[in-house]
Design a protein around this motif. Structure first.
Motif, PDB file in Angstrom:
ATOM      1  N   ARG A 198      -7.722  -5.838  -9.186  1.00  0.00           N
ATOM      2  CA  ARG A 198      -7.033  -4.911 -10.076  1.00  0.00           C
ATOM      3  C   ARG A 198      -6.173  -3.957  -9.264  1.00  0.00           C
ATOM      4  NH1 ARG A 198     -11.111  -3.199 -12.845  1.00  0.00           N
ATOM      5  NH2 ARG A 198     -11.381  -1.090 -12.042  1.00  0.00           N
ATOM      6  N   ASP A 199      -6.652  -3.613  -8.048  1.00  0.00           N
ATOM      7  CA  ASP A 199      -5.892  -2.712  -7.185  1.00  0.00           C
ATOM      8  C   ASP A 199      -6.497  -2.755  -5.785  1.00  0.00           C
ATOM      9  OD1 ASP A 199      -3.903  -0.980  -6.468  1.00  0.00           O
ATOM     10  OD2 ASP A 199      -4.735   0.770  -7.495  1.00  0.00           O
ATOM     11  N   SER A 243       0.825  -1.210   0.000  1.00  0.00           N
ATOM     12  CA  SER A 243       0.000   0.000   0.000  1.00  0.00           C
ATOM     13  C   SER A 243       0.855   1.255   0.000  1.00  0.00           C
ATOM     14  CB  SER A 243      -0.935   0.003   1.212  1.00  0.00           C
ATOM     15  OG  SER A 243      -0.233   0.251   2.426  1.00  0.00           O
ATOM     16  N   GLU A 244       2.085   1.133   0.482  1.00  0.00           N
ATOM     17  CA  GLU A 244       3.003   2.274   0.559  1.00  0.00           C
ATOM     18  C   GLU A 244       3.964   2.324  -0.625  1.00  0.00           C
ATOM     19  OE1 GLU A 244       4.755   1.407   4.321  1.00  0.00           O
ATOM     20  OE2 GLU A 244       3.044   2.177   5.476  1.00  0.00           O
ATOM     21  N   HIS A 245       3.886   1.336  -1.516  1.00  0.00           N
ATOM     22  CA  HIS A 245       4.777   1.282  -2.687  1.00  0.00           C
ATOM     23  C   HIS A 245       3.940   0.959  -3.924  1.00  0.00           C
ATOM     24  CE1 HIS A 245       7.474   0.656   0.770  1.00  0.00           C
ATOM     25  NE2 HIS A 245       8.422   1.189   0.008  1.00  0.00           N
ATOM     26  N   ARG A 273       3.171  -3.922 -10.128  1.00  0.00           N
ATOM     27  CA  ARG A 273       3.964  -4.993 -10.733  1.00  0.00           C
ATOM     28  C   ARG A 273       3.515  -6.363 -10.242  1.00  0.00           C
ATOM     29  NH1 ARG A 273      10.128  -4.379  -9.763  1.00  0.00           N
ATOM     30  NH2 ARG A 273      10.089  -6.282 -11.042  1.00  0.00           N
ATOM     31  N   VAL A 274       3.299  -6.491  -8.931  1.00  0.00           N
ATOM     32  CA  VAL A 274       2.950  -7.798  -8.370  1.00  0.00           C
ATOM     33  C   VAL A 274       1.534  -8.203  -8.768  1.00  0.00           C
ATOM     34  CG1 VAL A 274       2.628  -9.088  -6.236  1.00  0.00           C
ATOM     35  CG2 VAL A 274       4.560  -7.539  -6.451  1.00  0.00           C
ATOM     36  N   LEU A 275       0.609  -7.245  -8.767  1.00  0.00           N
ATOM     37  CA  LEU A 275      -0.754  -7.572  -9.179  1.00  0.00           C
ATOM     38  C   LEU A 275      -0.800  -8.027 -10.635  1.00  0.00           C
ATOM     39  CD1 LEU A 275      -2.717  -4.668  -7.436  1.00  0.00           C
ATOM     40  CD2 LEU A 275      -2.934  -7.103  -6.936  1.00  0.00           C
ATOM     41  N   LYS A 276       0.075  -7.481 -11.444  1.00  0.00           N
ATOM     42  CA  LYS A 276       0.117  -7.851 -12.851  1.00  0.00           C
ATOM     43  C   LYS A 276       0.857  -9.164 -13.067  1.00  0.00           C
ATOM     44  CE  LYS A 276       1.347  -5.939 -17.387  1.00  0.00           C
ATOM     45  NZ  LYS A 276       1.926  -4.762 -18.100  1.00  0.00           N
ATOM     46  N   ASN A 277       1.821  -9.460 -12.180  1.00  0.00           N
ATOM     47  CA  ASN A 277       2.675 -10.632 -12.375  1.00  0.00           C
ATOM     48  C   ASN A 277       2.834 -11.390 -11.059  1.00  0.00           C
ATOM     49  OD1 ASN A 277       4.528 -12.540 -13.159  1.00  0.00           O
ATOM     50  ND2 ASN A 277       6.240 -11.109 -13.380  1.00  0.00           N
TER      51      ASN A 277
END
Length: 400
Positions: free
Chosen positions: A366-367, A251-253, A259-263
C-alpha cells in the motif's frame, strides 16, 4: 587541480550532480582521479560514443587492469574491444539476449520476484531492500542463465562489486590483496563451469556459447572467459541499482509513488525516467587514439576520457527541466544503456527484471518509506546506487 573536480571525493559520490552541472557549464575539463578528461554534455558524449576510431574502448579496459592486478579477463572483453573484433564477438552473443530468449525467461523471473516479495514482507519493522530483494533478483536470474548451483549465487554480488569498483583507482594494499584473491576465485568458478558444460551441455547460456555458430566458428576459451567476466557486473550491478534507485526516487516523490502503487501500468515510463534521472550506469572510459579536438578542446593522443553518461542525461540543452524528476516526461532517446556499437546487450533483460520485480513488490504494497534519511553510495566511478536502503513497508494485506 581544484578538489571540487574530483569525481571520487566523498562529496561527489554523495551527490555528483552539482559537479556534473559545473562541468557542463565549463566544457571539457581534466578531473581526478588520474587527470582524465571529463566529457559531460549530451552532444559531446554522443560524439565520443559513436566514434570508436578516435575514442577507443581500450580506455575502459585500462580502468579494469590497474598495475597491481596481474590479470583480469574483463579487460579483454567484448565491451573493451573496437571493430572489427567487437563486431564478430557481439554478433556471436547478441541472440542470447534477444526477445525470444527473454520470453522464455519471463515466467521464471516472475516466479523469483514473487518469492522474494513474500520473503520481504515477512519482516517486521524496517528491512534493507538492497540485501533482501534488489540483490537477490538479478543474482538469481544470472545464476539461472549461467546454470550455477543456487548456493553459488550469493558470491556473485561480491565478485561483481570487486570488478565494477576497479576504475575508482583507490585501493590500499590490503584491499588489493583481497581483490586479487577474489578475482582468482571467480576465474576458478568459471573454469569449472566451462569444463562442466563442455562435458555435459544444458539449456543455459554457457552451453549455448560453447556451441559453434552457423558457420561452424567457435568462441575461444579466452573469449568465453572474458565475456563471462564482463557479464557479471553488467548483469548484476545494473539491475540492483536500477531497482534501488527507483525506490529512492519514489521515496522522495510521494505523489508519484502513490500513482505508481495504484497503477502498475505506469512502471515502464517510471523506469525510463529513473534511468534518465538517477541511472545505475554513470560513466564509461575511452582512450584517445590520435590528437583530436572536441568542442574546442585539444585532447592529446593516449589521454583517457571519462564519458559522463549521467551528466548527459541531465543536460538542460537536451532535456527540458532536466534536474526535475517527471513521471509524465515525454519519452526520448537517452544514454542510460550507452550509445552506438556498445549499447548494452542486456538492456532488455535489465528492464524486464526491474519491471517484473517491481510489479511483484508493488502488487503487495500500500505504501513504503525510507527508514533512514541518510544514504551511503557505492564507491564506484562506473555505477551508482546505495549500499543499503532501509525501508518501512506497509503491505496491502497486513499480517495478522
Amino acid at each position: 587541480m581544484p578538489p571540487s573536480l574530483d569525481l571520487m571525493s566523498p562529496e561527489t559520490r554523495a551527490n555528483p550532480y552539482p559537479l556534473y552541472a559545473e562541468l557542463r557549464r565549463s566544457g571539457i575539463r581534466q578531473v581526478e582521479p588520474g587527470g582524465m578528461w571529463a566529457v559531460s554534455r549530451y552532444d559531446d558524449v554522443v560524439t565520443v560514443m559513436k566514434d570508436p576510431r578516435r575514442f577507443s574502448s581500450a580506455g575502459l579496459g585500462q580502468g579494469f587492469l590497474p598495475p597491481w592486478l596481474p590479470r583480469n579477463p574483463v579487460a579483454q572483453s567484448l565491451v573493451m574491444q573496437d571493430p572489427p573484433l567487437h563486431t564478430r564477438l557481439r554478433g556471436r552473443v547478441s541472440r542470447t539476449f534477444g526477445p525470444a530468449a527473454l520470453a522464455v525467461l519471463e515466467p521464471k523471473i516472475r516466479a523469483i520476484a514473487d518469492q522474494l516479495t513474500r520473503q520481504l514482507l515477512r519482516h517486521d519493522g524496517s528491512v534493507d531492500f538492497m540485501s533482501e530483494f534488489a540483490l537477490h533478483l538479478p543474482v538469481n536470474v544470472l545464476g539461472l542463465l549461467l546454470g550455477l548451483h543456487p548456493e553459488q549465487s550469493p558470491q556473485l554480488k561480491q565478485w561483481a562489486d570487486d570488478l565494477i569498483n576497479l576504475p575508482a583507482g583507490r585501493h590500499p594494499p590490503e584491499e588489493q590483496h583481497r581483490v586479487r584473491e577474489s578475482l582468482a576465485s571467480l576465474e576458478q568458478c568459471f573454469e569449472e563451469l566451462l569444463s562442466t558444460r563442455r562435458a555435459s551441455p544444458g539449456d543455459d547460456l554457457v552451453s549455448e556459447l560453447l556451441r559453434p555458430d552457423a558457420e561452424g566458428a567457435m568462441l575461444s576459451h579466452d573469449e568465453l572467459m572474458s565475456f563471462l567476466f564482463a557479464l557479471l557486473p553488467a548483469g548484476v550491478e545494473t539491475t540492483v541499482y536500477l531497482l534501488a534507485n527507483t525506490l529512492v526516487v519514489l521515496s522522495e516523490h510521494p505523489e508519484d509513488r502513490a500513482r505508481v502503487l495504484k497503477n502498475p501500468a505506469l512502471l515502464p515510463q517510471l523506469l525510463e525516467e529513473v534511468l534518465r534521472y538517477e541511472p545505475p550506469a554513470h560513466s564509461s572510459l575511452r582512450l584517445v587514439t590520435e590528437d583530436t579536438e572536441l568542442s574546442g578542446v585539444r585532447l592529446p593522443q593516449g589521454s583517457l576520457v571519462v564519458v559522463l553518461l549521467a551528466s548527459a542525461l541531465r543536460d538542460e540543452r537536451h532535456f527540458p527541466d532536466a534536474d526535475r524528476f517527471r513521471l509524465d516526461r515525454e519519452r526520448s532517446s537517452h544514454l542510460a544503456f550507452g550509445h552506438g556499437i556498445h549499447y548494452c546487450l542486456g538492456a532488455l533483460l535489465a528492464r524486464l527484471e526491474a519491471r517484473l520485480g517491481l510489479e511483484a513488490l508493488f502488487s503487495q504494497l500500500r505504501d513504503f518509506s525510507r527508514a533512514s534519511a541518510e544514504l551511503h553510495w557505492a564507491p564506484s566511478l562506473i555505477a551508482r546506487g546505495p549500499l543499503a536502503l532501509p525501508l518501512h513497508l506497509t503491505p496491502t494485506h497486513p499480517r495478522e
